[in-house]
Write a protein that holds these residues in place. Structure first.
Motif, PDB file in Angstrom:
ATOM      1  N   ASP A   8     -21.339  24.024 -26.048  1.00 34.07           N
ATOM      2  CA  ASP A   8     -20.523  23.936 -27.253  1.00 34.07           C
ATOM      3  C   ASP A   8     -21.065  24.788 -28.398  1.00 34.07           C
ATOM      4  O   ASP A   8     -20.345  25.074 -29.341  1.00 34.07           O
ATOM      5  N   ALA A   9     -22.327  25.162 -28.353  1.00 34.81           N
ATOM      6  CA  ALA A   9     -22.937  25.951 -29.424  1.00 34.81           C
ATOM      7  C   ALA A   9     -22.456  27.397 -29.334  1.00 34.81           C
ATOM      8  O   ALA A   9     -22.422  27.993 -28.266  1.00 34.81           O
ATOM      9  N   LYS A  10     -22.102  27.954 -30.479  1.00 32.58           N
ATOM     10  CA  LYS A  10     -21.684  29.353 -30.520  1.00 32.58           C
ATOM     11  C   LYS A  10     -22.917  30.239 -30.554  1.00 32.58           C
ATOM     12  O   LYS A  10     -23.904  29.933 -31.201  1.00 32.58           O
ATOM     13  N   GLN A  11     -22.841  31.355 -29.873  1.00 33.77           N
ATOM     14  CA  GLN A  11     -23.933  32.302 -29.808  1.00 33.77           C
ATOM     15  C   GLN A  11     -23.563  33.523 -30.650  1.00 33.77           C
ATOM     16  O   GLN A  11     -22.410  33.945 -30.664  1.00 33.77           O
ATOM     17  N   LEU A  12     -24.548  34.066 -31.322  1.00 37.39           N
ATOM     18  CA  LEU A  12     -24.322  35.307 -32.051  1.00 37.39           C
ATOM     19  C   LEU A  12     -24.282  36.459 -31.069  1.00 37.39           C
ATOM     20  O   LEU A  12     -25.051  36.499 -30.110  1.00 37.39           O
ATOM     21  N   GLU A  13     -23.405  37.384 -31.311  1.00 43.09           N
ATOM     22  CA  GLU A  13     -23.338  38.540 -30.432  1.00 43.09           C
ATOM     23  C   GLU A  13     -24.466  39.515 -30.769  1.00 43.09           C
ATOM     24  O   GLU A  13     -24.999  39.503 -31.874  1.00 43.09           O
ATOM     25  N   ILE A  14     -24.806  40.316 -29.811  1.00 44.11           N
ATOM     26  CA  ILE A  14     -25.803  41.359 -30.028  1.00 44.11           C
ATOM     27  C   ILE A  14     -25.078  42.598 -30.508  1.00 44.11           C
ATOM     28  O   ILE A  14     -24.080  43.023 -29.922  1.00 44.11           O
ATOM     29  N   PHE A  15     -25.566  43.149 -31.588  1.00 45.29           N
ATOM     30  CA  PHE A  15     -24.971  44.353 -32.164  1.00 45.29           C
ATOM     31  C   PHE A  15     -26.081  45.376 -32.323  1.00 45.29           C
ATOM     32  O   PHE A  15     -26.987  45.186 -33.118  1.00 45.29           O
ATOM     33  N   GLU A  16     -26.028  46.414 -31.524  1.00 39.79           N
ATOM     34  CA  GLU A  16     -27.063  47.441 -31.583  1.00 39.79           C
ATOM     35  C   GLU A  16     -26.706  48.483 -32.624  1.00 39.79           C
ATOM     36  O   GLU A  16     -25.584  48.966 -32.672  1.00 39.79           O
ATOM     37  N   VAL A  17     -27.686  48.817 -33.446  1.00 44.36           N
ATOM     38  CA  VAL A  17     -27.511  49.822 -34.486  1.00 44.36           C
ATOM     39  C   VAL A  17     -28.565  50.886 -34.272  1.00 44.36           C
ATOM     40  O   VAL A  17     -29.741  50.578 -34.141  1.00 44.36           O
ATOM     41  N   GLY A  18     -28.137  52.109 -34.248  1.00 39.34           N
ATOM     42  CA  GLY A  18     -29.137  53.159 -34.193  1.00 39.34           C
ATOM     43  C   GLY A  18     -28.717  54.282 -33.283  1.00 39.34           C
ATOM     44  O   GLY A  18     -27.799  54.150 -32.510  1.00 39.34           O
ATOM     45  N   PRO A  19     -29.368  55.367 -33.406  1.00 39.15           N
ATOM     46  CA  PRO A  19     -30.257  55.666 -34.539  1.00 39.15           C
ATOM     47  C   PRO A  19     -29.442  55.941 -35.799  1.00 39.15           C
ATOM     48  O   PRO A  19     -28.301  56.394 -35.714  1.00 39.15           O
ATOM     49  N   GLY A  27     -27.674  49.078 -42.917  1.00 36.39           N
ATOM     50  CA  GLY A  27     -27.060  47.956 -43.614  1.00 36.39           C
ATOM     51  C   GLY A  27     -25.546  48.094 -43.699  1.00 36.39           C
ATOM     52  O   GLY A  27     -24.817  47.115 -43.528  1.00 36.39           O
ATOM     53  N   PHE A  28     -25.071  49.309 -43.947  1.00 31.25           N
ATOM     54  CA  PHE A  28     -23.639  49.538 -44.049  1.00 31.25           C
ATOM     55  C   PHE A  28     -22.941  49.193 -42.732  1.00 31.25           C
ATOM     56  O   PHE A  28     -21.913  48.513 -42.724  1.00 31.25           O
ATOM     57  N   LEU A  29     -23.512  49.653 -41.616  1.00 29.49           N
ATOM     58  CA  LEU A  29     -22.913  49.365 -40.308  1.00 29.49           C
ATOM     59  C   LEU A  29     -22.911  47.861 -40.013  1.00 29.49           C
ATOM     60  O   LEU A  29     -21.934  47.323 -39.510  1.00 29.49           O
ATOM     61  N   ILE A  30     -24.003  47.203 -40.331  1.00 28.30           N
ATOM     62  CA  ILE A  30     -24.091  45.755 -40.123  1.00 28.30           C
ATOM     63  C   ILE A  30     -23.100  45.027 -41.031  1.00 28.30           C
ATOM     64  O   ILE A  30     -22.378  44.131 -40.595  1.00 28.30           O
ATOM     65  N   GLY A  31     -23.046  45.422 -42.299  1.00 28.77           N
ATOM     66  CA  GLY A  31     -22.112  44.806 -43.232  1.00 28.77           C
ATOM     67  C   GLY A  31     -20.666  44.978 -42.798  1.00 28.77           C
ATOM     68  O   GLY A  31     -19.863  44.044 -42.867  1.00 28.77           O
TER      69      GLY A  31
END
Length: 107
Positions: A8-19, A27-31
């Motif tokens: 039942d717990a929600k998991q955060l997705e993995i978001f790869e940033v780079g290079p 920060g802009f991409l994450i935001g």
């Protein structure tokens, strides 16, 4: 967000940033990617809405924020730029992002 079957717990997705060129770009991409979650969090943060933002509008609050901002920009320029990018990417005021991230670290 992904959900695991039978959990039942929600998991955060993995978001790869780079290079990326710098902290602001990261920060802009994450935001941008997590703008919905960021906006939702800010909208439901009662401490931010009822205490921190009103305090920030007072002369004492502005003086404190200016001092903290100047100090953090000098001591942690990459982190500061990442916060700026996160705010820009998510389309929310920088002050909201700064207060929320700092308050989450202290909880």
């Amino acid at each position: 967000m992904e959900e695991k079957p039978g959990n039942d717990a929600k998991q955060l997705e993995i978001f790869e940033v780079g290079p990326v060129a710098d902290g602001y770009s990261m920060g802009f991409l994450i935001g941008h990617r997590f703008s919905g979650q960021i906006r939702s969090r800010l909208a439901t943060d009662l401490i931010l809405q009822n205490q921190l933002l009103p305090f920030a509008q007072t002369p004492q609050g502005r003086k404190l924020i200016n001092a903290l901002s100047e100090n953090n920009q000098k001591k942690f320029p990459n982190y500061w730029n990442e916060l700026l990018g996160t705010a820009q990417g998510s389309g929310v005021p920088f002050l909201d992002v700064m207060f929320t991230l700092n308050s989450l670290m202290k909880r």
